[in-house]
Design a protein around this motif. Structure first.
Motif, short mmCIF file in Angstrom:
data_model
loop_
_atom_site.label_atom_id
_atom_site.label_comp_id
_atom_site.label_asym_id
_atom_site.label_seq_id
_atom_site.Cartn_x
_atom_site.Cartn_y
_atom_site.Cartn_z
N ASP A 17 2.99 135.43 6.06
CA ASP A 17 3.32 133.46 5.55
C ASP A 17 3.36 132.99 7.29
N PHE A 30 7.71 129.65 -2.92
CA PHE A 30 6.33 128.83 -3.58
C PHE A 30 5.98 128.56 -3.93
N THR A 71 0.75 127.03 -6.75
CA THR A 71 -0.79 127.46 -6.13
C THR A 71 -0.50 127.96 -4.67
N GLY A 72 0.32 128.47 -4.62
CA GLY A 72 1.37 129.39 -3.19
C GLY A 72 1.59 128.58 -1.70
N GLU A 73 1.43 127.65 -1.88
CA GLU A 73 2.28 126.74 -0.90
C GLU A 73 3.51 126.91 -0.96
#
Length: 196
Positions: free
Chosen positions: A5, A55, A58-60
């Motif tokens: 990350d 997060f 969408t994984g942001e």
């Protein structure tokens, strides 16, 4: 969070640290974005064992919190980060003096044997979403189960007030940084201590 990350965390740290009065003072009001990214990497590397992120679907990365427990050990850095640290420490005007002042005032003021909240940042697109609270509440709860105080220092009056309202944080001290912000030191008692 994990080492995978890193880039997302550094993107958030680079922009977010500029908004934190203590880090703006530490790096200097004229520090460039690359200085903030470097210092963000120093923090990411050292506090990775106690780093928590939230997060989006969408994984942001939308929020990150760093904690340091009573048993925290400084993490090792690679040669590249070591070289960049030498560069910034020697080229940021007054950094060594400010870093020394912050370290000494923190050392003499902070309580030992606590879970320390080192920093908490929320991406500007996700403010007012309770992202920071969602990350902090489990940390406060777990520290309480372990019978540990949670402590933090902040130069942001708004964060000081949120800590008071949300977790019953109590200001137990403060110090002024030369030509910089006042830093308030807060503690959150374990739930059983609050009931006494």
């Amino acid at each position: 969070m994990t080492a995978a990350d890193r880039e997302q965390a550094l993107d958030l740290l680079e922009t977010g640290l500029r908004e934190v009065p203590m880090y703006e003072w530490l790096l200097g009001r004229n520090a460039q974005p690359d200085a903030y990214r470097w210092y963000g990497e120093v923090l990411f590397t050292d506090y990775l064992p106690g780093l928590y992120g939230q997060f989006t679907e969408t994984g942001e990365l939308m929020a990150v919190v760093a904690t340091s427990g009573p048993d925290h050990e400084t993490q090792s850095v690679d040669d590249d980060l070591r070289a960049r640290t030498r560069h910034f420490v020697t080229t940021l005007d007054g950094f060594i003096e400010r870093f020394t002042e912050l370290r000494e005032k923190s050392r003499t003021s902070m309580l030992t044997g606590t879970v320390s909240l080192v920093f908490g940042l929320v991406h500007q697109d996700h403010r007012m979403s309770r992202a920071l609270s969602n990350l902090l509440q489990p940390i406060v709860d777990e520290a309480g189960r372990r019978g540990l105080l949670v402590t933090l220092g902040t130069g942001d009056p708004q964060l000081r007030d949120v800590s008071r309202r949300s977790w019953g944080g109590e200001v137990y001290g403060e110090f002024d940084l030369t030509d910089g912000p006042t830093v308030w030191l807060l503690k959150v008692e374990p739930p059983q201590a609050q009931r006494r």
